[in-house]
Design a protein around this motif. Structure first.
Motif, short mmCIF file in Angstrom:
data_model
loop_
_atom_site.label_atom_id
_atom_site.label_comp_id
_atom_site.label_asym_id
_atom_site.label_seq_id
_atom_site.Cartn_x
_atom_site.Cartn_y
_atom_site.Cartn_z
N ASN A 1 68.57 36.68 47.60
CA ASN A 1 67.79 35.65 48.29
C ASN A 1 66.79 34.94 47.38
N ASN A 2 66.76 35.29 46.10
CA ASN A 2 65.90 34.63 45.11
C ASN A 2 64.42 34.61 45.51
N PRO A 3 63.85 35.74 45.90
CA PRO A 3 62.44 35.72 46.31
C PRO A 3 61.51 35.49 45.14
N TRP A 4 60.29 35.06 45.45
CA TRP A 4 59.26 35.01 44.43
C TRP A 4 58.80 36.44 44.23
N ILE A 5 58.74 36.90 42.98
CA ILE A 5 58.36 38.27 42.69
C ILE A 5 56.87 38.30 42.34
N HIS A 6 56.11 39.00 43.14
CA HIS A 6 54.67 39.15 42.92
C HIS A 6 54.45 40.44 42.14
N GLN A 7 54.28 40.30 40.83
CA GLN A 7 54.13 41.47 39.97
C GLN A 7 52.67 41.88 39.91
N PRO A 8 52.40 43.17 39.69
CA PRO A 8 51.03 43.65 39.79
C PRO A 8 50.06 43.03 38.79
N PHE A 9 50.53 42.63 37.62
CA PHE A 9 49.63 42.07 36.62
C PHE A 9 49.23 40.64 36.92
N GLU A 10 49.87 40.00 37.90
CA GLU A 10 49.53 38.61 38.23
C GLU A 10 48.12 38.48 38.77
N GLU A 11 47.52 39.57 39.23
CA GLU A 11 46.14 39.50 39.72
C GLU A 11 45.20 39.04 38.61
N TYR A 12 45.57 39.25 37.36
CA TYR A 12 44.73 38.83 36.24
C TYR A 12 44.81 37.33 35.99
N ASP A 13 45.80 36.66 36.55
CA ASP A 13 45.93 35.21 36.36
C ASP A 13 44.75 34.44 36.96
N SER A 14 44.10 35.00 37.96
CA SER A 14 43.01 34.29 38.62
C SER A 14 41.63 34.83 38.27
N ILE A 15 41.57 35.79 37.36
CA ILE A 15 40.28 36.35 36.94
C ILE A 15 39.88 35.75 35.60
N ARG A 16 38.61 35.40 35.49
CA ARG A 16 38.08 34.89 34.23
C ARG A 16 36.99 35.85 33.73
N PRO A 17 36.66 35.80 32.45
CA PRO A 17 35.72 36.77 31.90
C PRO A 17 34.40 36.88 32.67
N HIS A 18 33.88 35.76 33.13
CA HIS A 18 32.60 35.81 33.85
C HIS A 18 32.71 36.50 35.21
N GLN A 19 33.93 36.77 35.67
CA GLN A 19 34.13 37.44 36.96
C GLN A 19 34.40 38.94 36.81
N LEU A 20 34.51 39.43 35.59
CA LEU A 20 34.89 40.82 35.37
C LEU A 20 33.91 41.82 35.96
N ASN A 21 32.63 41.55 35.87
CA ASN A 21 31.65 42.50 36.39
C ASN A 21 31.88 42.73 37.88
N ALA A 22 32.02 41.67 38.65
CA ALA A 22 32.26 41.80 40.09
C ALA A 22 33.63 42.45 40.35
N TRP A 23 34.63 42.11 39.54
CA TRP A 23 35.97 42.68 39.68
C TRP A 23 35.96 44.19 39.49
N LEU A 24 35.25 44.63 38.46
CA LEU A 24 35.17 46.07 38.17
C LEU A 24 34.41 46.82 39.27
N LYS A 25 33.38 46.20 39.82
CA LYS A 25 32.64 46.84 40.92
C LYS A 25 33.51 46.95 42.16
N LYS A 26 34.34 45.93 42.41
CA LYS A 26 35.23 45.96 43.57
C LYS A 26 36.19 47.14 43.47
N GLY A 27 36.71 47.38 42.28
CA GLY A 27 37.66 48.47 42.07
C GLY A 27 37.02 49.85 42.13
N ALA A 28 35.71 49.92 41.91
CA ALA A 28 35.02 51.20 41.93
C ALA A 28 34.59 51.60 43.34
N ALA A 29 34.66 50.67 44.26
CA ALA A 29 34.18 50.94 45.63
C ALA A 29 35.12 51.82 46.41
#
Length: 177
Positions: free
Chosen positions: A149-177
């Motif tokens: 069916n030719n689906p779009w494949i959402h791979q786990p590393f794609e989450e990094y496509d929308s993160i920029r360096p200035h957002q890392l602090n908040a990103w890391l805190k989200k993962g620690a919660a």
């Protein structure tokens, strides 16, 4: 993680790594021996690294890119790097080209032509991908999952496509919660 459908295949890190291992087992069980792994960056970097380690062969990297628009969801013009990066020697002998998926088939097809035209010391080439979409113009030699069916494949590393360096602090805190 959302449920997968005919239009979207959602892949966790655990499933992603297990899929690479299962693909490696398929290649091993085929009995085909290769001298080097050539991964197509970026999607083939992780599978290529794992294959290189499991099969204990050198890893070469060829940069390719066609999904750059709309956060990597729209295919554009294909770019193939002029050089192949490897630690020593040249690409030669039997080469296994590894990527995450074959979608339209354009990248794999053009890379195979690129190797034939520019690397005369390569004696044989086969390809391995995790996902083989039915819409592809070329079939890989080895694949784990055929996707009719030719689906779009959402791979786990794609989450990094929308993160920029200035957002890392908040990103890391989200993962620690």
């Amino acid at each position: 993680m959302p449920a997968s459908t005919d239009k979207d295949l959602w892949v966790s890190w655990e499933v992603y790594h297990r899929s690479i291992e299962q693909l490696a087992l398929k290649v091993h069980e085929s009995g085909w021996k290769f001298d080097q792994v050539l991964c197509l960056a970026r999607g083939g970097l992780r599978p290529g690294d794992i294959f290189s380690r499991i099969f204990d062969v050198p890893l070469a990297i060829l940069s390719t890119s066609s999904y750059r628009e709309e956060s990597g969801t729209v295919q554009g013009a294909l770019d193939i790097g002029k050089y192949i990066s490897m630690t020593k020697g040249a690409l030669q002998g039997r080469v296994l080209v590894v990527d995450d998926l074959v979608d339209s088939g354009v990248t794999l097809e053009k890379v195979l032509v690129h190797l034939r035209e520019n690397f005369p010391a390569v004696s044989e080439v086969k390809s391995a991908v995790i996902w083989f979409k039915a819409c592809s113009s070329v079939a890989p030699d080895y694949y784990l999952d055929h996707l009719p069916n030719n689906p779009w494949i959402h791979q786990p590393f794609e989450e990094y496509d929308s993160i920029r360096p200035h957002q890392l602090n908040a990103w890391l805190k989200k993962g620690a919660a």
